[in-house]
Design a protein around this motif. Structure first.
Motif, PDB file in Angstrom:
ATOM      1  N   LEU A  86       0.749  -1.182  -0.142  1.00 22.81           N
ATOM      2  CA  LEU A  86       0.056   0.038   0.010  1.00 22.81           C
ATOM      3  C   LEU A  86       0.900   1.246   0.084  1.00 22.81           C
ATOM      4  O   LEU A  86       0.742   2.061  -0.562  1.00 22.81           O
ATOM      5  N   ASN A  87       1.766   1.116   0.885  1.00 22.18           N
ATOM      6  CA  ASN A  87       2.788   2.441   0.751  1.00 22.18           C
ATOM      7  C   ASN A  87       3.383   2.540  -0.490  1.00 22.18           C
ATOM      8  O   ASN A  87       3.515   3.976  -0.952  1.00 22.18           O
ATOM      9  N   GLU A  88       3.805   1.631  -1.303  1.00 22.44           N
ATOM     10  CA  GLU A  88       4.147   1.783  -2.688  1.00 22.44           C
ATOM     11  C   GLU A  88       3.237   2.527  -3.713  1.00 22.44           C
ATOM     12  O   GLU A  88       3.305   3.320  -4.473  1.00 22.44           O
ATOM     13  N   LEU A  89       2.097   1.892  -3.477  1.00 23.94           N
ATOM     14  CA  LEU A  89       0.879   2.690  -4.256  1.00 23.94           C
ATOM     15  C   LEU A  89       0.516   4.163  -3.912  1.00 23.94           C
ATOM     16  O   LEU A  89       0.177   4.732  -4.685  1.00 23.94           O
ATOM     17  N   PHE A  90       0.851   4.314  -2.496  1.00 24.64           N
ATOM     18  CA  PHE A  90       0.416   5.705  -1.965  1.00 24.64           C
ATOM     19  C   PHE A  90       1.465   6.793  -2.872  1.00 24.64           C
ATOM     20  O   PHE A  90       1.260   8.068  -2.933  1.00 24.64           O
ATOM     21  N   ILE A  91       2.429   6.342  -3.410  1.00 24.25           N
ATOM     22  CA  ILE A  91       3.619   7.329  -4.047  1.00 24.25           C
ATOM     23  C   ILE A  91       3.214   7.732  -5.450  1.00 24.25           C
ATOM     24  O   ILE A  91       3.889   8.321  -6.215  1.00 24.25           O
ATOM     25  N   THR A  92       1.964   7.388  -5.852  1.00 22.90           N
ATOM     26  CA  THR A  92       1.275   7.539  -7.045  1.00 22.90           C
ATOM     27  C   THR A  92       0.935   9.215  -7.241  1.00 22.90           C
ATOM     28  O   THR A  92       0.290   9.268  -8.057  1.00 22.90           O
ATOM     29  N   ARG A  93       1.175  10.006  -6.440  1.00 17.32           N
ATOM     30  CA  ARG A  93       0.856  11.117  -6.347  1.00 17.32           C
ATOM     31  C   ARG A  93       1.796  12.030  -7.334  1.00 17.32           C
ATOM     32  O   ARG A  93       2.622  11.402  -7.864  1.00 17.32           O
ATOM     33  N   SER A  94       1.164  13.021  -7.911  1.00 16.79           N
ATOM     34  CA  SER A  94       1.976  13.644  -9.184  1.00 16.79           C
ATOM     35  C   SER A  94       3.337  13.655  -9.461  1.00 16.79           C
ATOM     36  O   SER A  94       3.721  13.186 -10.334  1.00 16.79           O
ATOM     37  N   GLU A 124      -2.185  12.459 -18.805  1.00 16.90           N
ATOM     38  CA  GLU A 124      -1.107  11.577 -19.003  1.00 16.90           C
ATOM     39  C   GLU A 124      -1.044  10.866 -17.302  1.00 16.90           C
ATOM     40  O   GLU A 124      -0.585   9.685 -17.358  1.00 16.90           O
ATOM     41  N   ARG A 125      -0.993  11.679 -16.571  1.00 16.91           N
ATOM     42  CA  ARG A 125      -0.759  11.296 -15.139  1.00 16.91           C
ATOM     43  C   ARG A 125      -1.908  10.334 -14.698  1.00 16.91           C
ATOM     44  O   ARG A 125      -1.665   9.446 -14.277  1.00 16.91           O
ATOM     45  N   ASN A 126      -3.156  10.917 -15.016  1.00 17.36           N
ATOM     46  CA  ASN A 126      -4.106   9.848 -14.800  1.00 17.36           C
ATOM     47  C   ASN A 126      -3.956   8.522 -15.318  1.00 17.36           C
ATOM     48  O   ASN A 126      -4.302   7.429 -14.611  1.00 17.36           O
ATOM     49  N   ALA A 127      -3.692   8.316 -16.415  1.00 15.70           N
ATOM     50  CA  ALA A 127      -3.368   7.183 -17.375  1.00 15.70           C
ATOM     51  C   ALA A 127      -2.480   6.334 -16.456  1.00 15.70           C
ATOM     52  O   ALA A 127      -2.551   5.337 -16.339  1.00 15.70           O
ATOM     53  N   ALA A 128      -1.307   7.091 -16.025  1.00 15.32           N
ATOM     54  CA  ALA A 128      -0.176   6.388 -15.667  1.00 15.32           C
ATOM     55  C   ALA A 128      -0.515   5.998 -14.290  1.00 15.32           C
ATOM     56  O   ALA A 128       0.053   4.747 -14.002  1.00 15.32           O
ATOM     57  N   ARG A 129      -1.161   6.824 -13.622  1.00 16.65           N
ATOM     58  CA  ARG A 129      -1.468   6.243 -12.219  1.00 16.65           C
ATOM     59  C   ARG A 129      -2.557   4.996 -12.282  1.00 16.65           C
ATOM     60  O   ARG A 129      -2.303   4.119 -11.811  1.00 16.65           O
ATOM     61  N   ALA A 130      -3.378   4.976 -13.318  1.00 14.98           N
ATOM     62  CA  ALA A 130      -4.320   3.880 -13.484  1.00 14.98           C
ATOM     63  C   ALA A 130      -3.450   2.893 -13.740  1.00 14.98           C
ATOM     64  O   ALA A 130      -3.631   1.540 -13.466  1.00 14.98           O
ATOM     65  N   ARG A 131      -2.409   2.770 -14.744  1.00 14.17           N
ATOM     66  CA  ARG A 131      -1.379   1.581 -15.260  1.00 14.17           C
ATOM     67  C   ARG A 131      -0.801   1.348 -13.874  1.00 14.17           C
ATOM     68  O   ARG A 131      -0.497   0.067 -13.849  1.00 14.17           O
ATOM     69  N   THR A 132      -0.319   2.099 -13.231  1.00 16.40           N
ATOM     70  CA  THR A 132       0.560   1.703 -12.021  1.00 16.40           C
ATOM     71  C   THR A 132      -0.055   1.087 -10.821  1.00 16.40           C
ATOM     72  O   THR A 132       0.152   0.141 -10.272  1.00 16.40           O
ATOM     73  N   CYS A 133      -1.305   1.575 -10.675  1.00 19.87           N
ATOM     74  CA  CYS A 133      -2.244   0.984  -9.533  1.00 19.87           C
ATOM     75  C   CYS A 133      -3.107  -0.148  -9.977  1.00 19.87           C
ATOM     76  O   CYS A 133      -3.800  -0.818  -9.446  1.00 19.87           O
ATOM     77  N   ALA A 134      -2.900  -0.503 -11.265  1.00 20.86           N
ATOM     78  CA  ALA A 134      -3.995  -1.822 -11.812  1.00 20.86           C
ATOM     79  C   ALA A 134      -3.327  -2.846 -11.310  1.00 20.86           C
ATOM     80  O   ALA A 134      -2.366  -3.047 -10.884  1.00 20.86           O
ATOM     81  N   PRO A 135      -4.444  -3.789 -10.840  1.00 22.65           N
ATOM     82  CA  PRO A 135      -4.226  -4.945 -10.101  1.00 22.65           C
ATOM     83  C   PRO A 135      -3.536  -5.952 -11.157  1.00 22.65           C
ATOM     84  O   PRO A 135      -3.622  -5.873 -12.466  1.00 22.65           O
ATOM     85  N   VAL A 136      -2.364  -6.812 -10.489  1.00 24.81           N
ATOM     86  CA  VAL A 136      -1.621  -7.697 -11.298  1.00 24.81           C
ATOM     87  C   VAL A 136      -2.461  -8.901 -11.235  1.00 24.81           C
ATOM     88  O   VAL A 136      -2.916  -9.488 -10.069  1.00 24.81           O
ATOM     89  N   LEU A 154       4.886  10.197  -9.308  1.00 22.42           N
ATOM     90  CA  LEU A 154       4.584   9.549 -10.586  1.00 22.42           C
ATOM     91  C   LEU A 154       5.297  10.046 -11.833  1.00 22.42           C
ATOM     92  O   LEU A 154       5.625   9.306 -12.670  1.00 22.42           O
ATOM     93  N   GLN A 155       5.612  11.462 -11.620  1.00 23.46           N
ATOM     94  CA  GLN A 155       6.373  11.943 -12.821  1.00 23.46           C
ATOM     95  C   GLN A 155       7.805  11.410 -12.833  1.00 23.46           C
ATOM     96  O   GLN A 155       8.310  11.137 -13.782  1.00 23.46           O
ATOM     97  N   LYS A 156       8.238  11.255 -11.698  1.00 22.66           N
ATOM     98  CA  LYS A 156       9.653  10.870 -11.331  1.00 22.66           C
ATOM     99  C   LYS A 156       9.725   9.319 -11.780  1.00 22.66           C
ATOM    100  O   LYS A 156      10.509   8.986 -12.390  1.00 22.66           O
ATOM    101  N   LEU A 157       8.942   8.639 -11.346  1.00 21.05           N
ATOM    102  CA  LEU A 157       8.808   7.300 -11.621  1.00 21.05           C
ATOM    103  C   LEU A 157       8.577   6.883 -13.110  1.00 21.05           C
ATOM    104  O   LEU A 157       9.374   6.116 -13.720  1.00 21.05           O
TER     105      LEU A 157
END
Length: 67
Positions: free
Chosen positions: A31-39, A54-66, A42-45
């Motif tokens: 969860l802590n890893e997912l919380f770093i999806t702030r703007s 683009e941030r919203n799309a990247a956030r959705a990809r990053t948080c998508a369940p595996v 996320l841009q640094k990542l």
């Protein structure tokens, strides 16, 4: 797409479920890893400057369940 606000709300609800022992399929470190999806995080990542959509799309990809 997920806005930063939607992400924080959803993750906060999941964290509550974990803390109340209602969920055990996810750990606090995950969860802590997912919380770093702030703007900025996320841009640094992603390694580049992103506009809002683009941030919203990247956030959705990053948080998508595996699966």
């Amino acid at each position: 797409m997920m806005t930063s606000e939607e992400t924080m709300t959803c993750l906060s609800h999941v964290r509550l479920g974990v803390n109340l022992a209602l969920l055990d399929d996810i750990t606090i470190p995950t969860l802590n890893e997912l919380f770093i999806t702030r703007s900025r995080h996320l841009q640094k990542l992603m390694g580049s400057s992103l506009d809002g959509e683009e941030r919203n799309a990247a956030r959705a990809r990053t948080c998508a369940p595996v699966a």
